[in-house]
Design an enzyme around this catalytic site. Sequence first.
Site, PDB file in Angstrom:
ATOM      1  N   LYS A 161       0.797  -1.233   0.000  1.00  0.00           N
ATOM      2  CA  LYS A 161       0.000   0.000   0.000  1.00  0.00           C
ATOM      3  C   LYS A 161       0.831   1.285   0.000  1.00  0.00           C
ATOM      4  CE  LYS A 161      -3.253  -1.176  -0.589  1.00  0.00           C
ATOM      5  NZ  LYS A 161      -3.483  -1.847  -1.890  1.00  0.00           N
ATOM      6  N   THR A 171       2.986   0.761  -5.015  1.00  0.00           N
ATOM      7  CA  THR A 171       3.610  -0.248  -5.878  1.00  0.00           C
ATOM      8  C   THR A 171       3.117  -0.115  -7.322  1.00  0.00           C
ATOM      9  OG1 THR A 171       3.249  -1.663  -3.947  1.00  0.00           O
ATOM     10  CG2 THR A 171       4.255  -2.698  -5.890  1.00  0.00           C
ATOM     11  N   TRP A 213       1.820   2.412  -8.758  1.00  0.00           N
ATOM     12  CA  TRP A 213       2.266   3.718  -9.291  1.00  0.00           C
ATOM     13  C   TRP A 213       3.694   3.587  -9.831  1.00  0.00           C
ATOM     14  CZ3 TRP A 213       2.376   8.673  -5.700  1.00  0.00           C
ATOM     15  CH2 TRP A 213       2.393   9.813  -6.497  1.00  0.00           C
ATOM     16  N   HIS A 219       7.204  -7.356  -2.165  1.00  0.00           N
ATOM     17  CA  HIS A 219       7.088  -6.722  -0.849  1.00  0.00           C
ATOM     18  C   HIS A 219       8.123  -7.309   0.112  1.00  0.00           C
ATOM     19  CE1 HIS A 219       3.563  -4.636  -2.111  1.00  0.00           C
ATOM     20  NE2 HIS A 219       2.720  -5.633  -2.007  1.00  0.00           N
ATOM     21  N   TYR A 274       6.684   8.502  -1.370  1.00  0.00           N
ATOM     22  CA  TYR A 274       5.342   8.703  -1.948  1.00  0.00           C
ATOM     23  C   TYR A 274       4.907  10.164  -1.857  1.00  0.00           C
ATOM     24  CZ  TYR A 274       0.238   7.950  -2.414  1.00  0.00           C
ATOM     25  OH  TYR A 274      -1.081   7.993  -2.789  1.00  0.00           O
ATOM     26  N   MET A 331      -4.543   7.161 -13.858  1.00  0.00           N
ATOM     27  CA  MET A 331      -4.282   5.729 -13.645  1.00  0.00           C
ATOM     28  C   MET A 331      -5.554   5.006 -13.226  1.00  0.00           C
ATOM     29  SD  MET A 331      -0.488   5.327 -12.014  1.00  0.00           S
ATOM     30  CE  MET A 331      -0.743   3.592 -11.709  1.00  0.00           C
ATOM     31  N   ARG A 370      -7.927   4.134  -4.752  1.00  0.00           N
ATOM     32  CA  ARG A 370      -8.961   4.567  -3.810  1.00  0.00           C
ATOM     33  C   ARG A 370      -8.997   6.089  -3.748  1.00  0.00           C
ATOM     34  NH1 ARG A 370      -9.199   5.550   1.917  1.00  0.00           N
ATOM     35  NH2 ARG A 370      -6.936   5.688   1.773  1.00  0.00           N
ATOM     36  N   LYS A 371      -7.991   6.690  -3.088  1.00  0.00           N
ATOM     37  CA  LYS A 371      -7.951   8.158  -2.977  1.00  0.00           C
ATOM     38  C   LYS A 371      -6.630   8.729  -3.452  1.00  0.00           C
ATOM     39  CE  LYS A 371     -11.174   9.293   0.720  1.00  0.00           C
ATOM     40  NZ  LYS A 371     -11.308   9.927   2.035  1.00  0.00           N
TER      41      LYS A 371
HETATM   42  P1  A3P Z   1      -4.952   4.791  -1.097  1.00  0.00           P
HETATM   43  O1  A3P Z   1      -5.599   3.535  -0.632  1.00  0.00           O
HETATM   44  O2  A3P Z   1      -4.520   5.659   0.037  1.00  0.00           O
HETATM   45  O3  A3P Z   1      -5.764   5.543  -2.098  1.00  0.00           O
HETATM   46  P2  A3P Z   1      -0.102  -0.313  -3.789  1.00  0.00           P
HETATM   47  O4  A3P Z   1      -0.050  -0.175  -5.247  1.00  0.00           O
HETATM   48  O5  A3P Z   1       1.246  -0.477  -3.136  1.00  0.00           O
HETATM   49  O6  A3P Z   1      -1.080  -1.374  -3.357  1.00  0.00           O
HETATM   50  O7  A3P Z   1      -0.628   1.066  -3.189  1.00  0.00           O
HETATM   51  C1  A3P Z   1      -1.952   1.482  -3.348  1.00  0.00           C
HETATM   52  C2  A3P Z   1      -2.053   2.924  -2.889  1.00  0.00           C
HETATM   53  O8  A3P Z   1      -1.354   3.769  -3.843  1.00  0.00           O
HETATM   54  C3  A3P Z   1      -3.495   3.397  -2.850  1.00  0.00           C
HETATM   55  O9  A3P Z   1      -3.579   4.379  -1.827  1.00  0.00           O
HETATM   56  C4  A3P Z   1      -3.630   4.009  -4.250  1.00  0.00           C
HETATM   57  O10 A3P Z   1      -4.703   4.889  -4.391  1.00  0.00           O
HETATM   58  C5  A3P Z   1      -2.282   4.729  -4.344  1.00  0.00           C
HETATM   59  N1  A3P Z   1      -1.946   5.098  -5.727  1.00  0.00           N
HETATM   60  C6  A3P Z   1      -1.971   4.311  -6.835  1.00  0.00           C
HETATM   61  N2  A3P Z   1      -1.652   5.026  -7.924  1.00  0.00           N
HETATM   62  C7  A3P Z   1      -1.421   6.289  -7.501  1.00  0.00           C
HETATM   63  C8  A3P Z   1      -1.062   7.503  -8.170  1.00  0.00           C
HETATM   64  N3  A3P Z   1      -0.904   7.543  -9.487  1.00  0.00           N
HETATM   65  N4  A3P Z   1      -0.905   8.613  -7.425  1.00  0.00           N
HETATM   66  C9  A3P Z   1      -1.080   8.576  -6.079  1.00  0.00           C
HETATM   67  N5  A3P Z   1      -1.425   7.457  -5.388  1.00  0.00           N
HETATM   68  C10 A3P Z   1      -1.592   6.341  -6.096  1.00  0.00           C
END
Ligand code: A3P
Length: 299
Positions: A57, A60, A62, A104, A196, A235, A262-263
């Site tokens: 979270k 990854t 991104w 991870h 991040y 994305m 999500r956010k």
């Molecule tokens: P949130 O749940 O806070 O929205 P992972 O890919 O490691 O599982 O991480 C997921 C988290 O990265 C989520 O956070 C997701 O929304 C956020 N995320 C994915 N793409 C993103 C982007 N382009 N910019 C910012 N946050 C991003």
Amino acid sequence: MAEPVTVRSKDGSFMKMFIYNGKYYVAHFVGNVKDHLAAIETMEVREDDTFVLTYPKSGTHWAYNLAGMLRTGKTTYQGSPIFLDYTDIETINSLPSPRLLASHLTFDFMPKQLREGKGKVLTVLRNPKDVMSSLYTFVKKLDHPDFYERYQFSWDGLLEFFMDGKIVYGTWFDYVQNWDKVRREHKENNILYFIYEDMKQDLLSHVNKLAAFLGTSCEQDFLHKVTEKCTFKNMAIDATKAYTPSEQWKTISTNQQLPIYRKGEVGDWKNYFTVAQNEHFDEVYEEKMKNSMFSFRFV
Ligand code: A3P
């Protein structure tokens, strides 16, 4: 060989995982854990391999998409990462170059050749309060029956597991301390560290840094396009268009939606932590992070 284990919190939340050498693993980690870890350790790394290493979270998807677009020279959505953790070695070995892999696991569990400087590593670290909030909301969205049988928890229960490290991939604090150690001791220059919150603030400069690190096209027009494609909003749109239920998510999600985007904000943790939980978290953070080279923004 990994053994099944159930951890329980004070309020009766529980998680069923596997334990091997004191670390917790999810059920879909390959095989008996031991053999797959050994296969990862000895796998053949290619010069043009890129490994995206993160705590869950932390961005990854991104990082994977940024690196994938730069590696391929195309601004096409790259999909969900191919995880070393959940993919057998024969499949990994048969992937065409340039390979883009995620994990991870901590750096000490990575292939020996990578630790010796062959291939490249991009790691993204994220403030732990947002990681915890993202994790909680993520697992709450997983609606596969297998999942209910294995995991049932409240926010308080998950926070207890998160703080005590009774969780897959251990505590966030241990994970970051592991990178601190690598940063002090690793002699090769094949690792790039992203935060991040800094990426949120200025994505274009990170895209520039990553392109230089990977040795790919630094054409400004292309880098601007990659930056635009990798905003949270774009994305999320592209992931929804590209999603097919037959993806790897089918084993954990039946709701036909990718539970990732999500956010994508900094500071959403404020909607989840109580004042008391936040104060306790801050105390633990102060203590555990006092010698860390990494610093995080929480708002
Ligand atoms: P949130 O749940 O806070 O929205 P992972 O890919 O490691 O599982 O991480 C997921 C988290 O990265 C989520 O956070 C997701 O929304 C956020 N995320 C994915 N793409 C993103 C982007 N382009 N910019 C910012 N946050 C991003």
